[in-house]
Structure formats: C-alpha cells, structure tokens
Design an enzyme around this catalytic site. Sequence first.
Site, PDB file in Angstrom:
ATOM      1  N   HIS A 198       0.783  -1.227   0.000  1.00 32.89           N
ATOM      2  CA  HIS A 198       0.000   0.000   0.000  1.00 32.89           C
ATOM      3  C   HIS A 198       0.818   1.283   0.000  1.00 32.89           C
ATOM      4  CE1 HIS A 198      -4.389  -0.832   0.782  1.00 32.89           C
ATOM      5  NE2 HIS A 198      -3.857  -2.002   0.497  1.00 32.89           N
ATOM      6  N   ASP A 258      -3.845   6.865   3.056  1.00 30.61           N
ATOM      7  CA  ASP A 258      -4.417   5.645   2.510  1.00 30.61           C
ATOM      8  C   ASP A 258      -5.911   5.650   2.854  1.00 30.61           C
ATOM      9  OD1 ASP A 258      -5.157   2.742   2.286  1.00 30.61           O
ATOM     10  OD2 ASP A 258      -3.021   2.603   1.841  1.00 30.61           O
TER      11      ASP A 258
END
Length: 459
Positions: free
Chosen positions: A27, A127
């Site tokens: 990520h 994120d």
Amino acid sequence: MAGQGPKQPSTQYHHHVAALAFPFGTHAGPLLSLVLRLAAAAPDTIFSFITTSKANSSLFSPTSKASAFLNVKTYDVPDGLPEGLVPSGHPEQAIGFFLKAAPANFRSAMKEAEADSGLKIGCLVTDAFFWFAGDIAEEMKLPWVPLWTAGPRSLLVHAATDLIRQRVLGTDEKTLEFLPGFSKLEVADLPEGVVSGNLESPISSLLHKMGQQLPKAAAVAINSLEEAEPDVVNELKSRFRKFLNVGPFNLTSPSPPLLKDDSGCLEWLDKHKPASVVYISFGSVVRPPPHELAAFAEALIESAFPFIWSFRGNPDDILPKGCDKSSLNGKLVSWAPQVQILEHAAVGVFVTHCGWNSTLESIVGGVPMIGRPFFGDQILNMRTVETVWGIGVGIEGGVLTKHGAIKALELILRGKAGNEMREKIKVLKNLAQSAVEGDGSSSKAFNCLVDIATNHEEV
Ligand SMILES: *[C@@H]1O[C@H](CO)[C@@H](O)[C@H](O)[C@H]1NC(C)=O
Ligand SMILES: *[C@@H]1O[C@H](CO)[C@@H](O)[C@H](O)[C@H]1NC(C)=O
Ligand SMILES: *[C@@H]1O[C@H](CO)[C@@H](O)[C@H](O)[C@H]1NC(C)=O
C-alpha cells in the site's frame, strides 16, 4: 550543518501536507508515488510522509528516487505491537494492533512534523484504509484526501456496502443490477466480507467504515482513469465530493530505466514472434497452491507455448518428476521486469491473479489476460476484464487445471478471440495514454489535487 542547507525547511515553504501511509502489503508505495508527484508539482510545499520505520526504510533507501526530494520528510509511527508479544504470523493480527494505536500515533507524529517545519499542516493525504483520518481532518479543520490503491469497482462496492447488504442479505438476489455499472456482475463476484464470509472481521469492518466515511473527504483519489469504467466512475462522482482519477500511476510516474534483467528475459523475448509468449506471475503476495502450479506447468509443457514464468520458490517442486529444465520451451525466473515484459510485442497473454496493478500494467502493455483471482478485489477485476472490457478470461472453474489452462491459452494465443481482445485492449490503452497527457482527464484531476493540497481550492 554545512552542505545541508537545502534540507532544512525554511521560508521557502508555504504549505505543509501530511501523508499517512498504511505500512502493510504494497500500500505505501502507491501513496508515496502520489506524494512524490505532488512534491514535484508543488515545490513550495513540504510533505511529511508518516509510516512505520519498517515501511519507511524499504521506501526511502538512500538510492531511491524518494530520498532525493528535499521537500519530502519522513516520520515514524510505532507498529503498535504490545511489547513481548509473540506474533501469530497472521497478518490480520499485526494490522489490528497497528490500527488500534494508529490515530493517537499519527496525531503525535503530525505535531512533531508541525514543530519541525514551523508550518501548520494544511491538508491530510492518507491511505483510504485510514477511515479515522476523516475524523482527524474534521477536528483539525483540514481537507482530507484518501487514496484508494485498487480499482473503482471495488471502491464502489465498499462505498455501497450498506445498500448491497440491504438488497442481498436474507434475500435470494443474485444480481447486482441495482448498482450502476454492475449489470454483468453477480453477488458471487463480490469480495468476501461484503455479504459473505465474516462481515465483522477487522478488514471487513475497516472497509465498511471506510465506505461510510469517504463522502466526508474533500476528494477521493484513485490510481485509475475515468474513461476505463464510466458508469462506475459517475456513480462514485455522485457519492463523493470529488472523485479524482489520477492514474495509471505506471504512466504518470514512469519508473527509472531498467537496471537489471539478470535472467535475460527481454533478449529472449526479442527472438520470439509477436503475441506468441505466455507471461505468468501471481504477484508478490499470492502463493497459489502447488498442485495448481504443477497443473499449469503440465499445460505449458503439453501445449509447448513459449513462456516466461516469474516464480518464487523451487521450480522442481512444480515440474513433473524427472523433467529436464533445459528441454522447456521457456524460462522460470525468480524475478522478472514485469512492466517491460508486458510492453514487449512478443508477449501474447498474461496469466495473473488480477491484482489492480497487474491489470493496469497488462492494459498499458496491450496484453490480454487469463485470470486466476484469489481474494479481495481480484475476482471483481477478473470479471471486469472478462465481461465488461472483454480483454481476457477467467480460468475455467476458478482454479488452474491442465485442461482449463490449455483451453484458455489456445483461445487467446491461437483463436480469433485473442485478436479481438487485443483490439479492445488497444482502445483502453489509448484511453490511458490520452488521460495522462497535458489536457487529459487524469492530468486535470491531478491539477485539482495539487490545488487542494496547497489550499488554493475552497473545500
Ligand atoms: C503498484 O504500482 C505502484 C505505482 O506504479 C507501485 O508504487 C506499487 O508498489 C505497485 N504495487 C504492487 C502490488 O506491485
Ligand atoms: C527512513 O528511511 C531512511 C532510509 O533508511 C532513513 O534515512 C530515514 O532516517 C528514515 N526515516 C525515519 C523517520 O525513520
Ligand atoms: C509499474 O508498477 C510496478 C509494480 O507493479 C513497478 O514495479 C514498475 O516499476 C512500474 N512501472 C512504471 C513504468 O512505472
């Protein structure tokens, strides 16, 4: 310190953006690539990139592109693991501990970054998994820009989870026609944790909460292009204040020239006819069961299509007993330059787990896919490839068998269907290339993101 002048934040900076990265899986990389693009576009802005020291050290190695940016500073947060804990080895455990401690840890790292730079943070880029960042941003009266690192279709599923559950749970509804862009997909294609499996697992509840919080964001950013899935994108635009398709990242931040191709894949490809070679990779996270890999190896041997297989582990474990590796019409390599391979004219099909990155890379390379999805958004991506875009097929029965693999390989490498897929993928590829041009949709969306990050936009 002498010689370190430019590293010191000074009056040259007028804005401060904090970027909070999810340190697990793959990520943090995409968030960093977005931050570096922003940092290049807004040299008067300082970016504080905050993640665990482990994730940081893999992203900011001294030779990395990231470490050369003077306006990107790193800050660590603890991994949240209780002292003396013996890890269970289950990734959800580590994620659970990290998330529990994350809001407080990120708050204090942000204070530190403000003290260091003398600049109040003016925008929070995170994120999308960090749904709690919506609350932090609200408290601090900042615009919040979450980045979703997978595709728009899975994002819509999470944004619409309440609706999907209401329509599907306790009914015999099998279609998803009530969701724009989903008429060709079925309930069975949804990721686990939406209407099946454990709806309360840490990851399911994280995604559910995320979907509920995203409408609060000043803008939701995604590594995709608007034109790829117009119906889904329009629905997301109506649900979010702004929905910014700023990808494909692979085209917007090209990686540095290839440094190594130790196993000579590209040279080997040069010797092959256009669209004749099978490229196989299941990404860095998924490990398909050995019997499926063995079945696929048999399919390759029997069909004799030339191949490059990016394979972690010992090839002897999957090749038939006594198989002479030098007799294979292909290469098994432990690392392969995937992007360059997919862009090579000799590659005719990509056998993939259908992760979002791989799917985008295959599109950019113009290569049809054979999908063997495993979890999360991979089934949705595979079904999009197969039924929405018509640029590949899922493996018959959902698992790799010798028969199913040969059938799919022949369809794409020998049949008319393969050529039709190549034509359709070319259209998508051209859309992707236009999107990242100066006046393309992804470039415009990126400019809007720069305005939000540097507070030039009312939010
Ligand atoms: C996906 O691509 C992005 C940008 O090109 C990269 O930063 C990231 O590490 C990739 N993720 C995976 C799973 O390879
Ligand atoms: C991040 O990693 C780089 C490279 O290992 C290192 O120089 C830097 O100090 C690290 N930053 C933090 C905050 O840990
Ligand atoms: C695209 O993403 C992959 C990760 O999947 C990365 O390794 C590669 O360098 C990227 N390529 C470009 C051209 O940005």
